[in-house]
Scaffold this motif. Structure first.
Motif, PDB file in Angstrom:
ATOM      1  N   LYS A   1       0.813  -1.203   0.000  1.00  0.00           N
ATOM      2  CA  LYS A   1       0.000   0.000   0.000  1.00  0.00           C
ATOM      3  C   LYS A   1       0.852   1.261   0.000  1.00  0.00           C
ATOM      4  O   LYS A   1       0.531   2.249  -0.659  1.00  0.00           O
ATOM      5  N   HIS A   2       1.933   1.245   0.739  1.00  0.00           N
ATOM      6  CA  HIS A   2       2.828   2.399   0.839  1.00  0.00           C
ATOM      7  C   HIS A   2       4.159   2.051   0.166  1.00  0.00           C
ATOM      8  O   HIS A   2       4.793   1.058   0.528  1.00  0.00           O
ATOM      9  N   GLN A   3       4.560   2.883  -0.797  1.00  0.00           N
ATOM     10  CA  GLN A   3       5.780   2.641  -1.559  1.00  0.00           C
ATOM     11  C   GLN A   3       6.976   3.268  -0.877  1.00  0.00           C
ATOM     12  O   GLN A   3       6.855   4.183  -0.062  1.00  0.00           O
ATOM     13  N   GLY A   4       8.142   2.755  -1.264  1.00  0.00           N
ATOM     14  CA  GLY A   4       9.390   3.268  -0.716  1.00  0.00           C
ATOM     15  C   GLY A   4       9.857   4.521  -1.428  1.00  0.00           C
ATOM     16  O   GLY A   4       9.133   5.157  -2.203  1.00  0.00           O
ATOM     17  N   GLU A   5      11.090   4.891  -1.189  1.00  0.00           N
ATOM     18  CA  GLU A   5      11.637   6.133  -1.736  1.00  0.00           C
ATOM     19  C   GLU A   5      11.750   6.093  -3.249  1.00  0.00           C
ATOM     20  O   GLU A   5      11.571   7.104  -3.922  1.00  0.00           O
ATOM     21  N   HIS A   6      12.058   4.946  -3.817  1.00  0.00           N
ATOM     22  CA  HIS A   6      12.264   4.807  -5.256  1.00  0.00           C
ATOM     23  C   HIS A   6      11.111   4.081  -5.936  1.00  0.00           C
ATOM     24  O   HIS A   6      11.283   3.536  -7.016  1.00  0.00           O
ATOM     25  N   GLY A   7       9.942   4.068  -5.335  1.00  0.00           N
ATOM     26  CA  GLY A   7       8.785   3.447  -5.953  1.00  0.00           C
ATOM     27  C   GLY A   7       8.635   1.970  -5.671  1.00  0.00           C
ATOM     28  O   GLY A   7       7.669   1.343  -6.114  1.00  0.00           O
ATOM     29  N   GLU A   8       9.578   1.375  -4.968  1.00  0.00           N
ATOM     30  CA  GLU A   8       9.469  -0.037  -4.652  1.00  0.00           C
ATOM     31  C   GLU A   8       8.517  -0.235  -3.464  1.00  0.00           C
ATOM     32  O   GLU A   8       8.206   0.733  -2.763  1.00  0.00           O
ATOM     33  N   PRO A   9       8.003  -1.455  -3.228  1.00  0.00           N
ATOM     34  CA  PRO A   9       7.134  -1.692  -2.070  1.00  0.00           C
ATOM     35  C   PRO A   9       7.827  -1.309  -0.776  1.00  0.00           C
ATOM     36  O   PRO A   9       8.993  -1.643  -0.551  1.00  0.00           O
ATOM     37  N   GLY A  10       7.124  -0.564   0.087  1.00  0.00           N
ATOM     38  CA  GLY A  10       7.712  -0.119   1.326  1.00  0.00           C
ATOM     39  C   GLY A  10       7.579  -1.145   2.434  1.00  0.00           C
ATOM     40  O   GLY A  10       7.224  -2.312   2.208  1.00  0.00           O
ATOM     41  N   ALA A  11       7.876  -0.684   3.659  1.00  0.00           N
ATOM     42  CA  ALA A  11       7.794  -1.556   4.835  1.00  0.00           C
ATOM     43  C   ALA A  11       6.972  -0.843   5.898  1.00  0.00           C
ATOM     44  O   ALA A  11       7.265   0.302   6.263  1.00  0.00           O
ATOM     45  N   CYS A  12       5.926  -1.501   6.382  1.00  0.00           N
ATOM     46  CA  CYS A  12       5.051  -0.939   7.416  1.00  0.00           C
ATOM     47  C   CYS A  12       4.716  -2.042   8.430  1.00  0.00           C
ATOM     48  O   CYS A  12       4.485  -3.204   8.059  1.00  0.00           O
ATOM     49  N   TYR A  13       4.682  -1.644   9.706  1.00  0.00           N
ATOM     50  CA  TYR A  13       4.191  -2.550  10.746  1.00  0.00           C
ATOM     51  C   TYR A  13       2.691  -2.324  10.864  1.00  0.00           C
ATOM     52  O   TYR A  13       2.220  -1.189  11.029  1.00  0.00           O
ATOM     53  N   VAL A  14       1.900  -3.399  10.798  1.00  0.00           N
ATOM     54  CA  VAL A  14       0.440  -3.323  10.848  1.00  0.00           C
ATOM     55  C   VAL A  14      -0.012  -3.993  12.147  1.00  0.00           C
ATOM     56  O   VAL A  14       0.291  -5.168  12.405  1.00  0.00           O
ATOM     57  N   ASP A  15      -0.739  -3.225  12.984  1.00  0.00           N
ATOM     58  CA  ASP A  15      -1.203  -3.790  14.255  1.00  0.00           C
ATOM     59  C   ASP A  15      -2.503  -4.556  14.043  1.00  0.00           C
ATOM     60  O   ASP A  15      -2.995  -4.706  12.916  1.00  0.00           O
ATOM     61  N   SER A  16      -3.075  -5.017  15.150  1.00  0.00           N
ATOM     62  CA  SER A  16      -4.289  -5.826  15.066  1.00  0.00           C
ATOM     63  C   SER A  16      -5.496  -5.027  14.568  1.00  0.00           C
ATOM     64  O   SER A  16      -6.425  -5.599  14.004  1.00  0.00           O
ATOM     65  N   ALA A  17      -5.454  -3.687  14.752  1.00  0.00           N
ATOM     66  CA  ALA A  17      -6.555  -2.839  14.281  1.00  0.00           C
ATOM     67  C   ALA A  17      -6.397  -2.436  12.824  1.00  0.00           C
ATOM     68  O   ALA A  17      -7.257  -1.744  12.284  1.00  0.00           O
ATOM     69  N   GLY A  18      -5.301  -2.836  12.210  1.00  0.00           N
ATOM     70  CA  GLY A  18      -5.069  -2.507  10.803  1.00  0.00           C
ATOM     71  C   GLY A  18      -4.381  -1.190  10.574  1.00  0.00           C
ATOM     72  O   GLY A  18      -4.320  -0.724   9.432  1.00  0.00           O
ATOM     73  N   ASN A  19      -3.867  -0.551  11.630  1.00  0.00           N
ATOM     74  CA  ASN A  19      -3.144   0.707  11.464  1.00  0.00           C
ATOM     75  C   ASN A  19      -1.737   0.438  10.934  1.00  0.00           C
ATOM     76  O   ASN A  19      -1.053  -0.495  11.382  1.00  0.00           O
ATOM     77  N   HIS A  20      -1.286   1.288  10.010  1.00  0.00           N
ATOM     78  CA  HIS A  20       0.047   1.149   9.407  1.00  0.00           C
ATOM     79  C   HIS A  20       0.999   2.142  10.058  1.00  0.00           C
ATOM     80  O   HIS A  20       0.679   3.322  10.228  1.00  0.00           O
ATOM     81  N   LEU A  21       2.171   1.665  10.406  1.00  0.00           N
ATOM     82  CA  LEU A  21       3.254   2.505  10.911  1.00  0.00           C
ATOM     83  C   LEU A  21       4.458   2.308   9.991  1.00  0.00           C
ATOM     84  O   LEU A  21       5.011   1.211   9.906  1.00  0.00           O
TER      85      LEU A  21
END
Length: 500
Positions: free
Chosen positions: A285-305
């Motif tokens: 859902k969230h891309q990295g600096e160069h357009g590649e897939p990013g990295a996010c921690y997703v909690d049990s409520a579905g929030n992205h960090l």
């Protein structure tokens, strides 16, 4: 080899240099321009004319007398014998074909070709040391023997490039170029009007005309300009990239190649954990600096960090210290909004500024709102019957003080000016004001100034010595008058702008 014409030997010769007379060779490079010798007879005749006592002539005269059966021998009574110079007595200079090679295998030696390279070089400009360099054209000429008639255009270009050691820097075009000028002895236009060779057809026509000349008497000249050959320069190709194996992209060539031994054991351990975290928490859902897939921690409520480099390093350090796992982040400030839920409503889900508290709503400043807030206690008191007059008066005064009012603007009063003098009376009024303000009466000089049409706006520009003669005043009074006239004139101009 075909013998040279006799008239060539009897033509007037230039005197060779002393270096050549001491050591004869096929070319006298010490002369300007160089002198070329095409046969042994020319060398022999030149020595007889300018150095008759040369040891080479004496040795050949003795050899001709001792071998009467030699076809080149002449009777001993001949006053001017012309023996054939032996190749053993006159060795060829280094780098040139010997006389024997030129006579017996002239086709192997080819034409003597003079190759002139024209190039641009920067020279310091004339004048100061900081002057800009000047670009000037320079010429460099070399020669060699080339089989012109046996080569095609591309091969011939490679040969004259080799003469200047440029074979590895330029390459001829398949169909045309690089352009060069070609001339030879007896060619149309001479060297100054040499034809330009740019295609195979041009070269074919030129070599057909060159083939009609005698090879031993024809000298070929080639001239090229390196500034016109940038399109034919050989480009150095970069090193081929190594094939990527096992899906790992890593720099394998170069002087700054990352090596494992360049990192500490802690950095190597954290790097391995960070790669594992990125692999586990990949976010489409969230891309990295160069357009590649990013990295996010997703909690049990579905929030992205979003996991940036700093959060990944903190998480990897906590895993290495056994304070967290790959499945749950550490309970630190960076991850607190996700861990305990206290900041879940005010944490920005994913962004660059990180988690922060929501700001307090701003205080209302609308006049109607302030009026209602001030009257609310008063109305409540009236409804209960417990509000006295002082309170009401106080509330009214408070309400009146809270109601905004329109600021009163003070109207600027225009400056007051004295009456405007007429143009004819400006000098009289100026001298009267000067006498009133400076206590220096010069009104008696008004007639002298008026006779010369010296008005107040001109008096400041008149020399002091001239004014002293006109108004019979000392220099100090004249200086004061000039300063006063200048201020008085400026004041008069300002008055005109306001009144007109």
């Amino acid at each position: 080899m075909t013998p040279r014409p006799v008239d060539r030997q009897v033509q007037a010769r230039r005197r060779p240099s002393e270096y050549w007379l001491n050591s004869p060779a096929w070319i006298d490079g010490a002369s300007d321009p160089p002198i070329f010798f095409y046969s042994n007879e020319e060398i022999h005749a030149t020595l007889r004319e300018f150095r008759p006592d040369h040891p080479i002539l004496q040795s050949h005269i003795a050899e001709a007398v001792s071998t009467p059966d030699s076809p080149s021998a002449v009777p001993s009574a001949s006053p001017t014998p012309t023996p054939q110079i032996s190749s053993s007595s006159t060795p060829a200079p280094p780098g040139l074909p010997s006389a024997e090679n030129l006579e017996d295998g002239d086709a192997m030696a080819g034409h003597m070709v003079t190759v002139t390279m024209i190039y641009s070089a920067a020279e310091p400009g004339k004048g100061s040391r900081a002057s800009k360099p000047v670009i000037k054209k320079h010429r460099n000429a070399k020669f060699d023997y080339i089989k012109v008639l046996e080569l095609n255009r591309m091969e011939f270009i490679c040969e004259w490039l080799r003469v200047h050691d440029l074979g590895d820097q330029y390459s001829p075009g398949v169909h045309s170029g690089p352009p060069f000028k070609l001339s030879w002895t007896g060619s149309a236009g001479g060297k100054s009007g040499a034809i330009t060779i740019d295609s195979d057809r041009d070269y074919e026509v030129a070599t057909n005309a060159l083939g009609k000349k005698k090879q031993d008497t024809c000298q070929v000249s080639v001239e090229f300009d390196t500034d016109l050959m940038d399109g034919y320069r050989i480009r150095k190709h970069p090193l081929p990239q190594a094939e990527v194996q096992d899906g790992e992209v890593e720099l394998l060539y170069g002087t700054k190649v990352p090596r494992v031994d360049g990192y500490t054991e802690v950095e190597q351990l954290h790097g391995t954990i960070i790669l594992q975290l990125k692999s586990k928490w990949t976010c489409e859902k969230h891309q990295g600096e160069h357009g590649e897939p990013g990295a996010c921690y997703v909690d049990s409520a579905g929030n992205h960090l979003g996991l940036n480099n700093r959060k990944l390093k903190i998480w990897a350090s906590a895993i290495a210290a056994a304070d967290a796992t790959r499945h749950e982040p550490p309970n630190t400030l960076e991850f607190d909004g996700i861990r305990d839920g206290r900041l879940s409503t005010s944490v920005k889900p994913c962004g660059r500024s990180g988690p922060h508290h929501m700001s307090t709503p701003p205080t209302a400043t609308d006049p109607a709102t302030l009026l209602v807030a001030a009257m609310l206690p008063f109305l409540t008191g009236l409804a209960s019957g417990s509000v006295s007059a002082p309170v009401a008066s106080t509330s009214a005064s408070t309400i009146a003080s809270n109601i905004p009012t329109t600021p009163v603007r003070t109207k600027l009063t225009p400056p007051v000016f004295s009456p405007m003098p007429t143009p004819a009376s400006e000098l009289h009024v100026c001298l009267a004001d000067f006498a009133h303000i400076k206590n220096i009466d010069l009104t008696g000089s008004e007639a002298a100034l008026a006779a010369l049409d010296l008005t107040p706006d001109i008096i400041p520009n008149v020399p002091v010595s001239r004014l002293c003669d006109i108004i019979t005043a000392v220099e100090g009074q004249v200086y004061k008058l000039q300063s006063f006239c200048k201020d008085w004139t400026d004041r008069l101009e300002e008055k005109k702008r306001h009144l007109l």
